[in-house]
Scaffold this active site. Structure first.
Site, PDB file in Angstrom:
ATOM      1  N   GLU A 165     -20.139 -19.496  30.144  1.00  0.00           N
ATOM      2  CA  GLU A 165     -20.261 -20.705  29.318  1.00  0.00           C
ATOM      3  C   GLU A 165     -21.687 -21.262  29.312  1.00  0.00           C
ATOM      4  O   GLU A 165     -21.934 -22.366  29.818  1.00  0.00           O
ATOM      5  CB  GLU A 165     -19.262 -21.771  29.782  1.00  0.00           C
ATOM      6  CG  GLU A 165     -17.828 -21.342  29.629  1.00  0.00           C
ATOM      7  CD  GLU A 165     -16.823 -22.431  30.041  1.00  0.00           C
ATOM      8  OE1 GLU A 165     -17.198 -23.325  30.815  1.00  0.00           O
ATOM      9  OE2 GLU A 165     -15.675 -22.364  29.581  1.00  0.00           O
ATOM     10  N   GLU A 321     -10.501 -17.423  28.261  1.00  0.00           N
ATOM     11  CA  GLU A 321      -9.843 -18.350  29.193  1.00  0.00           C
ATOM     12  C   GLU A 321      -8.990 -19.324  28.400  1.00  0.00           C
ATOM     13  O   GLU A 321      -9.415 -19.809  27.346  1.00  0.00           O
ATOM     14  CB  GLU A 321     -10.870 -19.218  29.940  1.00  0.00           C
ATOM     15  CG  GLU A 321     -11.819 -18.503  30.847  1.00  0.00           C
ATOM     16  CD  GLU A 321     -12.789 -19.491  31.510  1.00  0.00           C
ATOM     17  OE1 GLU A 321     -12.506 -20.720  31.518  1.00  0.00           O
ATOM     18  OE2 GLU A 321     -13.825 -19.053  31.995  1.00  0.00           O
TER      19      GLU A 321
HETATM   20  C1  GAL Z   1     -13.977 -23.240  32.250  1.00  0.00           C
HETATM   21  C2  GAL Z   1     -14.795 -22.419  33.237  1.00  0.00           C
HETATM   22  C3  GAL Z   1     -13.918 -21.868  34.352  1.00  0.00           C
HETATM   23  C4  GAL Z   1     -13.056 -22.957  34.908  1.00  0.00           C
HETATM   24  C5  GAL Z   1     -12.254 -23.586  33.785  1.00  0.00           C
HETATM   25  C6  GAL Z   1     -11.313 -24.678  34.248  1.00  0.00           C
HETATM   26  O1  GAL Z   1     -14.773 -24.014  31.416  1.00  0.00           O
HETATM   27  O2  GAL Z   1     -15.405 -21.337  32.588  1.00  0.00           O
HETATM   28  O3  GAL Z   1     -14.740 -21.311  35.352  1.00  0.00           O
HETATM   29  O4  GAL Z   1     -13.861 -23.916  35.520  1.00  0.00           O
HETATM   30  O5  GAL Z   1     -13.136 -24.154  32.856  1.00  0.00           O
HETATM   31  O6  GAL Z   1     -10.613 -25.244  33.159  1.00  0.00           O
END
Ligand code: GAL
Length: 680
Positions: A165, A321
């Site tokens: 990110e 994710e």
């Molecule tokens: C994302 C991040 C992950 C984790 C996740 C939690 O933005 O890439 O590592 O922190 O959020 O929601």
């Protein structure tokens, strides 16, 4: 009016390449380094139960891979990769460069990022690095190179996950390293100090520069800092981050032919211009989290998914994710209810994702994210969430044939990161101006009408779209305005919302006034902005009905448009509010206020008639998107409501293997993926 299908919109320098996977990708971030070895065997067994075929590893493991500067320990990672390989699970291998280790900051204290207020960030969270620091650039390329040399041809490694990110948690950096690079970037962009003075309008408030060395980063100052300077700093920041990605990517490419990605955050546009980035990755991937306060968060999800597909030129993309249930970082972290995770996953898939991954596989016991949900929650494999994870894996396992199929849209909504960065600067006419809110309002109308949307830049080839909507194009380059005008003259339908076409690329008001560049399409200019008071509700009269409209009015100077609605109250009472202009073979609509949902619905019904579009007539709360394959179409239907619904449809529901003869009956909360034969 438009015979051809819309074309892919992203002008990529990199042709996208999908990783070698036998199925729809399914899995998540995996952090075995947080667990004793005994748990690893259980992980593999559970992954097998769930149908997991891809895990992302090593993303935050720099401190455990390079113990001291230049001293590597890959033993545990070798073991993990072999273990996954033996189990047939593929690896998306991270470069851990989003979070340099403690030794790095001890050895290079100057490589910490500095905030706008001058605070050098401390260690103990993640990120905090200056992306302009030479020591960081060297160290990140070194670890990426070591990883690529060691694992670049490993059969389990099918994808590279560079960094994490970009832009979060550190985007803009005001450190001395950043300032040095910023001056270089400006010299390169402007060539002469006179050109910079002209572009930034430095005659204002006596900001004239004689030497590059006198130009600082736009740090905290007693009043509002030059907006052109701030906008350029945002562009510079994006370029710095992108050059870090490219350096790592190219270091990996020297030793590995596997595709490379970095995970985007399409629903946050803090600092990264995804149109540019998508052209540099082999696979477009996105992280998406529901905004829990939004009771219809599935609409925000659809925006993010459509944007991700659009920046990637329509190619299949990877949901890198999302969460199985609650996150841990919102004010109130609302758990997903039964079935919601599957609905979310299928929405992404319907909008072009060929892989559904989660953050994360197993919930962390320690650290800042221990209250974040996971595929294996703290409650373990007997939990409801894990049962749903297993069920989702089985569902996705039935959808392999959907891979590679594409979404087509007849409508484009303009989404321009630079314009958002500019609009978000200080001293705008009203705090109620929000590009996100306007985009959501127009998108929501189309979502409810079951009309699929692409996002596009105003400079893209728009000729394949029946309708283009500009809900928030505050910054509009002259060349892009010409492109929009040519689109309309050539037969397109454009809807422009207020506060559009106001400034050029230097945040300078267009010569001729607000909206002047779009006058050929819209048949008007804007004489004056008339923001309303907080909670002041005015109204518009449109087609014999009166609708509430708030936050904003304008005095329009009409040069050719027909008046379609007038203001019923407020500072512009009695004056034009909504207009329609015929230009060449096309039509330009202008909506100079924020109508309520019923008002926007009525206006858009007229717009649809101009564009030859029909609402799909879906039951309330039902989402339906089609992916077109070489041999079949796949209709993904998601019932977000609690009611059982019936839809006219024939084909085979791939999830239940049921043949539909004319009707799909979908219970409350259920999903279907129907292979339909194509109309001849
Ligand atoms: C994302 C991040 C992950 C984790 C996740 C939690 O933005 O890439 O590592 O922190 O959020 O929601």
């Amino acid at each position: 009016m438009h015979a051809t299908r819309p074309r892919a919109t992203a002008a990529g320098t990199t042709a996208h390449r999908w990783p070698d996977l036998p199925q729809i990708a399914y899995g998540g971030d995996y952090t075995p380094e947080q667990w004793p070895r005994e748990v690893w065997a259980d992980d593999i067994a559970r992954m097998h139960d769930a149908g997991v075929n891809l895990v992302s590893i090593g993303i935050f493991a720099w401190g455990l891979l390079e113990i001291r500067e230049g001293d590597f320990d890959f033993g545990w990672l070798d073991e993990v990769i072999e273990m996954l390989h033996a189990a047939g699970i593929r690896v998306d291998l991270g470069t851990p460069t989003a979070s340099p280790p403690a030794w790095f900051f001890a050895n290079h204290p100057d490589a910490r990022a500095v905030t706008r207020d001058g605070v050098a960030l401390g260690f103990g969270a993640r990120g905090m690095v200056s992306h302009s620091a030479p020591a960081y650039r060297e160290a990140s390329v070194r670890i990426a190179t070591e990883l690529a040399k060691r694992y670049g041809n490993h059969p389990a490694v099918v994808l590279w996950h560079v960094h994490n990110e970009y832009g979060v948690p550190v985007g803009e950096d005001y450190s001395p390293h950043a300032v040095r690079e910023w001056r270089r970037w400006l010299e390169n962009r402007y060539g002469s100090i006179e050109a910079l003075n002209a572009a930034w309008g430095t005659a204002f408030w006596g900001q004239h520069y004689e030497q590059w060395e006198h130009i600082g980063a736009p740090a905290a100052a007693p009043s509002v800092v030059n907006p052109a300077q701030r906008l350029d700093f945002a562009r510079f920041t994006d370029d710095q981050l992108l050059s870090c990605f490219i350096a790592e990517r190219d270091a990996i490419r020297a030793h590995s032919d596997r595709p490379i990605t970095t995970n985007f955050m399409a629903n946050q546009h803090g600092g990264v211009d995804l149109w540019k980035w998508a052209a540099e990755v082999d696979v477009v991937s996105d992280d998406h989290y529901l905004w829990a306060a939004d009771t219809e968060a599935e609409i925000g999800l659809a925006i993010a998914a459509d944007l991700t597909r659009s920046v990637g030129g329509g190619d299949p993309w990877l949901l890198m994710e999302h969460s199985t249930s609650a996150v841990n970082w919102q004010p109130r972290n609302i758990a997903k209810r039964p079935g919601e995770m599957a609905r979310n996953s299928l929405s992404h898939l319907g909008r072009g994702a060929d892989g559904i991954l989660f953050f994360q596989w197993r919930a962390s016991r320690s650290g800042a994210e221990k209250f974040h949900s996971a595929m294996v929650p703290h409650a373990g494999a007997s939990s409801r969430v894990f049962r749903e994870v297993v069920d989702l894996g089985a569902k996705l396992g039935r959808l392999a044939e959907v891979r590679g199929s594409r979404v087509h849209a007849d409508v484009a909504i303009l989404w321009d990161f630079e314009s958002f960065w500019a609009q978000d600067l200080e001293w705008r006419p009203s705090v109620d101006l929000s590009h996100d809110e306007r985009i959501r309002a127009y998108y929501e109308r189309l979502w409810r009408d079951g009309i699929t949307v692409d996002f596009a830049l105003p400079g893209h080839d728009l000729s394949g779209y029946r309708l283009v909507i500009a809900p928030a194009q505050y910054l509009l380059r002259a060349a892009d305005a010409e492109n929009l005008n040519a689109y309309v003259a050539g037969g397109g339908v454009l809807v422009s919302s207020f506060f559009t076409g106001v400034v050029d690329e230097h945040d300078a008001v267009h010569a001729g006034g607000f909206g002047a560049p779009l006058e050929p399409s819209l048949g008007l200019r804007v004489d004056e902005h008339l923001p309303l008071r907080e909670d002041e509700v005015a109204g518009i009269a449109f087609d014999g009905e009166t609708y509430a409209a708030d936050i904003w009015q304008e005095d329009l100077a009409i040069s050719g448009a027909d008046v379609r609605a007038v203001y019923t109250a407020g500072p512009a009472a009695g004056a034009p509010a909504v207009t329609r202009n015929v230009s060449g073979d096309g039509v330009g609509w202008y909506v100079s206020t924020r109508p309520d949902a019923a008002g926007l619905r009525a206006i858009m019904a007229s717009v649809y008639r101009d564009a030859g579009l029909e609402p799909a007539g879906l039951p309330a709360g039902v989402e339906s998107v089609v992916r077109h394959g070489d041999d079949a179409d796949y209709r993904v239907v998601i019932n977000h409501s609690d009611e059982t619904v019936s839809l006219g449809m024939s084909g085979v529901d791939l999830l239940t293997q049921t043949t539909l003869e004319g009707t799909l009956v979908l219970g409350g909360g259920e999903v279907a993926v129907v292979r339909t034969s194509r109309p001849q």
